[in-house]
Design a protein around this motif. Structure first.
Motif, mmCIF file in Angstrom:
data_model
loop_
_atom_site.group_PDB
_atom_site.id
_atom_site.type_symbol
_atom_site.label_atom_id
_atom_site.label_comp_id
_atom_site.label_asym_id
_atom_site.label_seq_id
_atom_site.Cartn_x
_atom_site.Cartn_y
_atom_site.Cartn_z
ATOM 1 N N GLU A 40 0.829 -1.213 0.000
ATOM 2 C CA GLU A 40 0.000 0.000 0.000
ATOM 3 C C GLU A 40 0.861 1.260 0.000
ATOM 4 N N ALA A 41 1.972 1.229 0.740
ATOM 5 C CA ALA A 41 2.883 2.378 0.760
ATOM 6 C C ALA A 41 3.496 2.611 -0.619
ATOM 7 N N LEU A 42 3.864 1.535 -1.303
ATOM 8 C CA LEU A 42 4.423 1.660 -2.650
ATOM 9 C C LEU A 42 3.390 2.252 -3.603
ATOM 10 N N ILE A 43 2.172 1.774 -3.514
ATOM 11 C CA ILE A 43 1.116 2.290 -4.381
ATOM 12 C C ILE A 43 0.865 3.762 -4.093
ATOM 13 N N ASP A 44 0.829 4.133 -2.815
ATOM 14 C CA ASP A 44 0.649 5.550 -2.458
ATOM 15 C C ASP A 44 1.777 6.407 -3.029
ATOM 16 N N ARG A 45 3.007 5.908 -2.915
ATOM 17 C CA ARG A 45 4.171 6.638 -3.415
ATOM 18 C C ARG A 45 4.115 6.805 -4.940
ATOM 19 N N CYS A 46 3.505 5.846 -5.599
ATOM 20 C CA CYS A 46 3.516 5.827 -7.064
ATOM 21 C C CYS A 46 2.217 6.312 -7.702
ATOM 22 N N GLN A 47 1.372 6.963 -6.945
ATOM 23 C CA GLN A 47 0.165 7.547 -7.530
ATOM 24 C C GLN A 47 0.578 8.737 -8.388
ATOM 25 N N VAL A 48 0.318 8.630 -9.673
ATOM 26 C CA VAL A 48 0.679 9.692 -10.605
ATOM 27 C C VAL A 48 -0.519 10.006 -11.492
ATOM 28 N N GLU A 49 -0.490 11.167 -12.056
ATOM 29 C CA GLU A 49 -1.526 11.579 -13.008
ATOM 30 C C GLU A 49 -0.806 12.017 -14.265
ATOM 31 N N GLY A 50 -0.788 11.136 -15.253
ATOM 32 C CA GLY A 50 -0.140 11.446 -16.517
ATOM 33 C C GLY A 50 -1.028 12.292 -17.411
ATOM 34 N N ARG A 51 -0.502 12.620 -18.584
ATOM 35 C CA ARG A 51 -1.273 13.404 -19.559
ATOM 36 C C ARG A 51 -2.523 12.664 -20.006
ATOM 37 N N GLU A 52 -2.419 11.354 -20.083
ATOM 38 C CA GLU A 52 -3.534 10.480 -20.441
ATOM 39 C C GLU A 52 -3.219 9.106 -19.869
#
Length: 131
Positions: free
Chosen positions: A100-112
């Motif tokens: 869960e910590a890894l997923i939280d760290r890797c939450q990104v919002e790309g262009r699409e």
């Protein structure tokens, strides 16, 4: 393109994901082959992802990752990340809190959606040792 070469490239990528069972890896091999066909991604670029070379930031490579995530259930057809599915897949072999910590760290919002999937995979790869 030589199907053997493609299969070797895919197997090399999937071997990095140690948490997956043999059955999951075999299913992943099939998904990867389907995604190569669907996205026309360069198998060499896809293979480079295995060793952490994210220099191929072309749309086909990014969409390969999105396609793979969709087939694994890690992303829906609209490009939304399916966090619960990722946690469920990895928590069998890794500590759920760390996943869960890894997923939280890797939450990104790309262009699409393809960009989001690619950036998220890159983050997972670069931070995999935290598991």
């Amino acid at each position: 393109m030589n199907q053997y070469f493609v299969a070797v490239c895919i197997a090399a990528i999937l071997s990095q994901i140690e948490a997956f069972t043999l059955q999951q890896r075999q299913q992943g091999d099939l998904f990867a082959l389907e995604c190569l066909r669907e996205t026309a991604a360069n198998p060499v670029s896809v293979a480079l992802l295995k060793i952490g070379d994210f220099s191929a930031k072309d749309e086909a490579s990014k969409c390969f990752v999105r396609c793979f995530f969709e087939k694994e259930g890690f992303m829906d057809a609209r490009g939304n990340v399916e966090t619960e599915n990722i946690v469920a897949a990895l928590s069998n072999d890794y500590d759920k809190v760390k996943v869960e910590a890894l997923i939280d760290r890797c939450q990104v919002e790309g262009r699409e959606a393809c960009d989001t999937a690619f950036q998220m995979y890159e983050c997972f790869y670069r931070n995999r040792e935290s598991l």
